[in-house]
Design an enzyme around this catalytic site. Structure first.
Site, PDB file in Angstrom:
ATOM      1  N   CYS A 146      24.362 -36.704  37.459  1.00 22.54           N
ATOM      2  CA  CYS A 146      25.151 -37.417  36.451  1.00 22.54           C
ATOM      3  C   CYS A 146      24.495 -37.270  35.082  1.00 22.54           C
ATOM      4  O   CYS A 146      25.162 -36.982  34.099  1.00 22.54           O
ATOM      5  CB  CYS A 146      25.278 -38.889  36.818  1.00 22.54           C
ATOM      6  SG  CYS A 146      26.199 -39.176  38.338  1.00 22.54           S
ATOM      7  N   ARG A 166      26.939 -36.577  31.916  1.00 25.69           N
ATOM      8  CA  ARG A 166      28.336 -36.165  32.083  1.00 25.69           C
ATOM      9  C   ARG A 166      29.187 -37.293  32.652  1.00 25.69           C
ATOM     10  O   ARG A 166      30.377 -37.416  32.355  1.00 25.69           O
ATOM     11  CB  ARG A 166      28.432 -34.946  33.010  1.00 25.69           C
ATOM     12  CG  ARG A 166      27.974 -35.248  34.427  1.00 25.69           C
ATOM     13  CD  ARG A 166      28.402 -34.233  35.457  1.00 25.69           C
ATOM     14  NE  ARG A 166      27.974 -34.680  36.774  1.00 25.69           N
ATOM     15  CZ  ARG A 166      28.725 -35.398  37.607  1.00 25.69           C
ATOM     16  NH1 ARG A 166      29.952 -35.746  37.262  1.00 25.69           N
ATOM     17  NH2 ARG A 166      28.252 -35.771  38.781  1.00 25.69           N
ATOM     18  N   ALA A 168      29.011 -41.507  33.556  1.00 28.62           N
ATOM     19  CA  ALA A 168      28.212 -42.692  33.253  1.00 28.62           C
ATOM     20  C   ALA A 168      28.859 -43.950  33.816  1.00 28.62           C
ATOM     21  O   ALA A 168      29.860 -44.442  33.288  1.00 28.62           O
ATOM     22  CB  ALA A 168      28.033 -42.819  31.747  1.00 28.62           C
TER      23      ALA A 168
END
Length: 264
Positions: A146, A166, A168
């Site tokens: 992530c 990318r 969240a």
């Protein structure tokens, strides 16, 4: 940390509803940035209590290049259990990519060591980047990264770090990510003889899961308190020599913890 509360409020007011991999559903915005000056304090959320022990041990685990949950479990940290195989393996996730990125010659690249050396010897470089997003290796990861990559920047004796995330999860994940990368910045600054500067957090798909909406609304009623300070053992000179006992948080006075379920 008003920056974080402003993000929560923005997603609640501007976010669009989207379906997601977990089937939970989210409201999200695309593109958001927060900046934290570490000279003003350590950005550990005060509008709810966070489990600092998990943050520290996870970061040490990443830096060790480890990708098995046994190390975390041995220290009472369970945040990766849901994604682990029966033997504890998570595949080629963060630690593997940070420390052993495969090269085309059959060897590997230690991105953390390269970042340290570049900061020391070529601080004006615009290539001081560590990436966990290895497209060729995504199928070998139990959970694709992530927080995908981060970049260091040196100016006026200060080391700053910008993270691109990318995906969240704002309620559960982002507070951990802020603290983790702020701590990494402090550690890298000490290991390279610099002062810790700004942590810049850039978010792609910034979302609140539908089962966290009430918790977020509760959090927005709370007034942020003074940031704590993170003291690091000054005797540690290598980024790889830090231990849990080398960190001491002072002045942390958060509001009570708010529970939320992880979307797996």
């Amino acid at each position: 940390m008003k920056q974080y509360l402003e993000l929560l409020n923005r997603v609640l007011t501007e976010g669009v509803r989207k379906e997601d991999r977990t089937g939970t559903g989210t409201i999200s915005v695309f593109g958001h940035q927060m900046r934290f000056n570490l000279e003003e304090g350590f950005p550990l959320l005060t509008t709810k209590k966070l489990h600092l022990k998990s943050i520290i041990y996870e970061l040490l685990w990443f830096l060790n290049g480890d990708t098995n949950v046994k190390y975390l479990q041995d220290h009472g940290v369970r945040i990766w259990n849901e994604w682990a195989d029966a033997d504890g393996s998570l595949g080629h996730i963060y630690g593997y990519q940070w420390r052993s990125w495969p090269d085309y010659k059959g060897g590997s690249i230690d991105q953390i060591t390269e970042a340290v050396e570049t900061i020391k010897h070529n601080p004006d470089s615009r290539r001081i980047i560590v990436s966990a997003w290895n497209v060729a290796d995504l199928d070998n990861m139990n959970l694709p990264p992530c927080h995908a990559f981060f970049q260091f920047y040196v100016a006026n004796g200060r080391l700053s770090l910008q993270l691109y995330q990318r995906s969240a999860d704002i309620f559960l994940g982002v507070p951990f990510n802020i603290a983790s990368y702020a701590l990494l910045l402090q550690m890298m600054a000490q290991a390279t003889g610099l002062k810790a500067g700004d942590f810049v957090h850039t978010l792609g798909d910034a979302h609140i899961y539908s089962n966290h909406l009430e918790q977020v609304k509760l959090q927005l009623t709370r007034e942020p308190r003074a940031l704590p300070r993170m003291e690091i053992n000054p005797d540690v000179k290598s980024i790889f020599d830090f231990k849990f006992e080398d960190f001491n948080l002072t002045g942390y006075d958060p509001h009570p913890h708010i529970k939320g379920e992880v979307a797996v």
